[in-house]
Design a protein around this motif. Structure first.
Motif, short mmCIF file in Angstrom:
data_model
loop_
_atom_site.label_atom_id
_atom_site.label_comp_id
_atom_site.label_asym_id
_atom_site.label_seq_id
_atom_site.Cartn_x
_atom_site.Cartn_y
_atom_site.Cartn_z
N ARG A 164 35.21 2.19 94.73
CA ARG A 164 35.51 0.99 93.93
C ARG A 164 34.61 -0.17 94.34
N ALA A 165 34.41 -0.33 95.66
CA ALA A 165 33.56 -1.41 96.15
C ALA A 165 32.12 -1.25 95.67
N LEU A 166 31.61 -0.02 95.72
CA LEU A 166 30.24 0.23 95.26
C LEU A 166 30.11 -0.03 93.76
N LEU A 167 31.11 0.42 92.99
CA LEU A 167 31.09 0.19 91.54
C LEU A 167 31.18 -1.30 91.22
N ALA A 168 31.98 -2.03 92.02
CA ALA A 168 32.18 -3.47 91.77
C ALA A 168 30.91 -4.28 92.01
N MET A 169 29.91 -3.68 92.68
CA MET A 169 28.62 -4.36 92.83
C MET A 169 27.82 -4.35 91.53
N LYS A 170 28.25 -3.48 90.60
CA LYS A 170 27.51 -3.34 89.33
C LYS A 170 28.33 -3.78 88.12
N SER A 172 32.52 -5.28 86.66
CA SER A 172 33.64 -6.13 87.08
C SER A 172 34.59 -5.35 87.98
N ARG A 173 35.35 -6.07 88.77
CA ARG A 173 36.32 -5.44 89.68
C ARG A 173 37.36 -4.65 88.88
N GLU A 174 37.77 -5.20 87.74
CA GLU A 174 38.76 -4.50 86.91
C GLU A 174 38.21 -3.18 86.41
N ARG A 175 36.96 -3.20 85.88
CA ARG A 175 36.37 -1.97 85.37
C ARG A 175 36.11 -0.98 86.50
N ALA A 176 35.68 -1.48 87.65
CA ALA A 176 35.46 -0.61 88.81
C ALA A 176 36.75 0.06 89.24
N ALA A 180 37.62 4.08 89.34
CA ALA A 180 38.09 4.68 90.60
C ALA A 180 39.46 5.32 90.43
N VAL A 181 40.34 4.68 89.65
CA VAL A 181 41.68 5.24 89.41
C VAL A 181 41.60 6.53 88.61
N SER A 182 40.71 6.59 87.62
CA SER A 182 40.55 7.81 86.82
C SER A 182 40.10 8.97 87.71
N ALA A 226 43.22 -10.26 86.88
CA ALA A 226 42.18 -10.63 85.92
C ALA A 226 42.78 -11.38 84.73
N PHE A 227 43.97 -10.96 84.29
CA PHE A 227 44.63 -11.58 83.15
C PHE A 227 45.01 -13.03 83.45
N LEU A 228 45.38 -13.28 84.71
CA LEU A 228 45.88 -14.61 85.09
C LEU A 228 44.77 -15.55 85.56
N LYS A 229 43.55 -15.09 85.52
CA LYS A 229 42.44 -15.91 86.00
C LYS A 229 42.35 -17.21 85.17
#
Length: 360
Positions: A164-170, A172-176, A180-182, A226-229
């Motif tokens: 998730r951390a590696l994906l979040a470098m590319k 959004s954290r939500e999409r990462a 990762a959950v999938s 993310a929704f409450l941002k």
């Protein structure tokens, strides 16, 4: 955590063991007795299991101390039959920081394995590494197994968090997190299938269950964040509310819950907020001391306070496990509202419905 026994404190972090751990020990010792009926074998197995859980404590301390480096404290470490959990107050949102925290635990295992290998090498007994049943060699292989098993991309395990951390470098954290959950769901299904159909291991099935449930829970948390941002506490707080005096009787307050809409009441001492009390607190107090006991004796005195302009995503990130369900919103020293998880949930549900309506 309920049904847990405090073992001690290391580096300022409380260590607990869950009561179900005793079931694991009894099962292992019983199996060893039925297989070998040897006191020495039973003692060796018990010592080996306890050493494994000591290694797991060190693994979790690796996570905790790495998180502390970034200003994130750990509530406690809990030992369960399927492993350990370091309950961090929050997960670092900076991808590089999360990556370091995720990899710190497996790194501890690799360091221990390297130390054991050096010890075996120095003793001139290198060939024992491949000898089944050698105590030290088994510990070495257990550490290697724990390191690489935890690095599997099964979110929220260490490998999944690193992914998730590696994906979040590319992205959004939500999409990462969604990706990762999938992948974590696929890994959970594999764990369950292998545990059920291949090696008949109930612990692998339990791990599959907790991976699936844990992944879904964290995804919901990330989506909520993310929704409450950008939303402030004043937009969500309860404004129309009643209070109760700390010297009032529990029986009086109980009658106000039934026709009302509040699930928590702010408790005042004069004009000063001193706590919150819920229906569960009232029921507990009445059962213990009767309806004439004072509200102040059973209120929750530990609560967070924020300003109306404070951002809700920051409030949710800092909402400590075990803290009061109500967060006071104060302005110029006066209570102007409070936020509960129910408030946040209702706000999100309404906003989501409005967004769907707007896109029709």
């Amino acid at each position: 955590m309920k049904w847990s026994l405090r073992l001690g404190r290391i580096a300022g972090i409380d260590i607990y063991v869950h009561a179900t751990f005793a079931i694991l020990l009894i099962w292992l010792v019983g199996s060893e007795y039925l297989s070998h009926q040897s006191a020495a074998s039973i003692l060796s197995t018990t010592a080996f299991v306890l050493l494994i859980f000591l290694i797991i404590v060190l693994h979790e301390l690796g996570h905790a101390l790495a998180a502390r480096r970034y200003g994130v404290e750990t509530q406690d470490i809990i030992l369960l039959p399927i492993g350990g959990v370091a309950r961090l107050n929050k997960i670092p949102e900076e991808p590089r920081q999360e990556l370091v925290v995720a990899l710190a635990g497996p790194l501890v295992n690799l360091v221990i394995a390297a130390g054991l290998f050096v010890g075996i090498l120095a003793s001139g007994t290198l060939k024992t590494i491949l000898v089944p049943g050698d105590f030290v060699a088994q510990l070495l292989w257990v550490n290697i197994f724990l390191a690489f098993f935890n690095l599997l991309p099964a979110f929220p395990m260490d490998g999944g968090r690193a992914l998730r951390a590696l994906l979040a470098m590319k992205v959004s954290r939500e999409r990462a997190t969604e990706i990762a959950v999938s992948i974590g769901h696929v890994m959970a299904l594999l764990f369950g299938a292998v545990g059920l159909l291949v090696i008949n291991n109930p612990f692998l099935i339990f791990i599959a269950f907790f991976v699936w449930i844990g992944a879904d829970a964290e995804l919901q948390q990330v989506r909520a964040h993310a929704f409450l941002k950008g939303i402030s506490a004043s937009e969500v707080m309860a404004r129309d509310f009643e209070t109760i005096d700390a010297r009032a009787e529990l029986g009086q307050l109980a009658k106000r819950f039934v026709p009302g809409f509040q699930s928590e009441f702010p408790v005042l001492d004069g004009d000063r907020l001193v706590g919150f009390i819920s229906l569960e607190d009232v029921a507990r107090g009445v059962a213990a001391a009767g309806p004439h006991a004072q509200v102040g004796a059973y209120m929750q005195t530990h609560f967070e306070s924020v300003a109306p302009s404070d951002r809700l995503e920051e409030l949710m990130a800092d909402w400590k496990p075990g803290s009061s369900l109500a967060v006071a919103v104060m302005e110029s020293g006066k209570l102007v509202g409070f936020v509960t998880t129910a408030n946040v949930g209702e706000f999100m549900m309404i906003q989501a419905a409005m967004d769907r309506s707007a896109h029709r």
